[in-house]
Design a protein around this motif. Structure first.
Motif, short mmCIF file in Angstrom:
data_model
loop_
_atom_site.label_atom_id
_atom_site.label_comp_id
_atom_site.label_asym_id
_atom_site.label_seq_id
_atom_site.Cartn_x
_atom_site.Cartn_y
_atom_site.Cartn_z
N THR A 203 0.81 -1.21 0.00
CA THR A 203 0.00 0.00 0.00
C THR A 203 0.85 1.26 0.00
O THR A 203 0.44 2.29 -0.55
CB THR A 203 -0.93 0.01 1.23
OG1 THR A 203 -1.59 -1.25 1.33
CG2 THR A 203 -1.97 1.11 1.12
N GLU A 204 2.02 1.22 0.59
CA GLU A 204 2.87 2.41 0.67
C GLU A 204 3.24 2.96 -0.71
O GLU A 204 3.55 4.15 -0.85
CB GLU A 204 4.15 2.12 1.46
CG GLU A 204 5.11 1.11 0.83
CD GLU A 204 4.82 -0.33 1.23
OE1 GLU A 204 5.70 -1.19 1.02
OE2 GLU A 204 3.71 -0.59 1.73
N LEU A 205 3.18 2.10 -1.74
CA LEU A 205 3.56 2.55 -3.07
C LEU A 205 2.55 3.51 -3.70
O LEU A 205 2.88 4.24 -4.64
CB LEU A 205 3.76 1.34 -4.00
CG LEU A 205 4.90 0.40 -3.62
CD1 LEU A 205 4.94 -0.78 -4.57
CD2 LEU A 205 6.24 1.14 -3.64
N VAL A 206 1.31 3.50 -3.20
CA VAL A 206 0.30 4.41 -3.76
C VAL A 206 0.06 5.62 -2.88
O VAL A 206 -0.73 6.50 -3.22
CB VAL A 206 -1.04 3.68 -4.02
CG1 VAL A 206 -0.83 2.51 -4.96
CG2 VAL A 206 -1.70 3.24 -2.73
N LEU A 207 0.74 5.67 -1.73
CA LEU A 207 0.61 6.84 -0.86
C LEU A 207 1.59 7.92 -1.29
O LEU A 207 2.67 7.61 -1.81
CB LEU A 207 0.88 6.45 0.60
CG LEU A 207 -0.12 5.47 1.22
CD1 LEU A 207 0.33 5.10 2.63
CD2 LEU A 207 -1.52 6.06 1.25
#
Length: 353
Positions: A203-207
């Motif tokens: 998920t961190e990749l889209v934040l």
């Protein structure tokens, strides 16, 4: 996003294909949809060999993770909330975008084509099922029998914007289960499928980037959503993909997410602010609904009525010559496909970078 003003939000031209009071607006406007629901859908999709072959060939999820998430989520939100002309235009250009995703299957014989009706049906049902599943698990709970019937009827309406046939959409929970059971023998956790699934759970990749002092909080948010998404996946699917998570975490995450989503849903501007962090392009689509801004024309159309009014053909019949040229380039001449559709899509779905 906290400074978003009502008088700066552009209204839609009409209610599109569903409108206020519909179960689609009820389910898709809850904060579970753009987060756990959407992430679950894109992760589960990768088990379909033709689909993951197309994803792997384009490399979009790896080279531009954030913009790929943003653009894809915007399209799904448009189908649910945007005006009919805007949605028809997006559905039309998506056929050209998908025309690039063709080639030979990397495992086994055969070819893949992102516009293939079977692939489109898989995307449609995994998407709509995942959004509903997340809503019921981490949101208000199960729909009534009448609402669920309406939901799957609406899914069939939305399927008219894809190359698959609405007649192939199940109209009940039992029908959806039967579809996934039929698909199960065809699913495969190939190396590229596992790679894609594990990547999409990050998920961190889209934040968005944050200051150093905020990174611990951002990682907690990303980790929490990852746990919540995995908890929605059946055990057999996790085992196929090599995704491990304890049953204890599966249980503990439920109240955490239920409370978090319920609190966010109390304040439309908070929801829009959170949405802006994971999908900035989608805010303009959802803001009129969240802020109660009526469209210019208070009418709900069918996809057929919208195509007739706005001058579009059915997606299955759209851009046939262009798609044929793409096939000739790839299968006949051994060249890479044209990116014309992808380039043209930026005006509608947002920038590629």
């Amino acid at each position: 996003m906290a400074k978003l003003k009502r008088d700066t939000v552009e209204p839609h031209e009409d209610y599109g294909f569903f409108g206020p009071g519909s179960v689609v607006w009820k389910v898709w406007s809850y904060p579970t949809a753009p987060t756990v629901g959407f992430q679950r859908s894109v992760v589960v999709e990768e088990l379909d060999p033709p689909l993951v072959a197309a994803v792997h060939a384009t490399q979009g999820i790896y080279q531009r993770s954030r913009t790929r998430y943003d653009r894809t989520l915007k399209y799904f939100a448009m189908v649910a909330f945007a005006g009919s002309q805007q949605v028809c235009k997006a559905a039309d250009i998506l056929v050209k975008v998908h025309s690039k995703a063709i080639g030979q299957l990397p495992y086994g014989d055969g070819t893949y084509d992102a516009n293939d009706p079977a692939s489109q049906l898989w995307i449609q049902l995994t998407g709509w099922h995942s959004i509903l599943y997340a809503y019921e698990k981490y949101g208000p709970g199960k729909l009534t029998e009448q609402e669920e019937t309406e939901y799957w009827e609406a899914c069939a309406v939305a399927a008219e914007l894809q190359t698959c046939s609405p007649d192939d959409i199940p109209r009940s929970r039992e029908g959806v289960r039967a579809y996934f059971e039929r698909m199960r023998p065809q699913l495969s956790a190939s190396p590229i499928a596992r790679q894609a699934m594990h990547h999409l759970l990050r998920t961190e990749l889209v934040l968005p980037p944050v200051p150093r002092w905020a990174k611990p909080a951002s990682m907690v948010v990303a980790r929490t959503q990852r746990i919540a998404t995995i908890a929605t996946m059946p055990r057999w699917m996790r085992e196929m993909a090599g995704i491990r998570q304890s049953r204890l975490l599966d249980v503990l995450i439920v109240p955490v997410m239920k409370i978090s989503f319920a609190l966010a849903h109390l304040h439309p501007r908070v929801e829009l602010a959170l949405l802006g962090r994971i999908s900035p392009s989608t805010v303009a689509v959802v803001a009129p609904i969240k802020l109660g801004i009526p469209p210019r024309n208070k009418e709900v159309l069918t996809p057929a009525e919208a195509r007739a009014r706005h001058g579009y053909t059915k997606p299955a019949e759209a851009h046939l010559e262009f798609r044929a040229r793409q096939a000739t380039r790839v299968f006949g001449d051994g060249q890479v496909p044209s990116e014309q559709g992808l380039i043209e899509s930026q005006e509608i779905l947002g920038p590629l970078a």
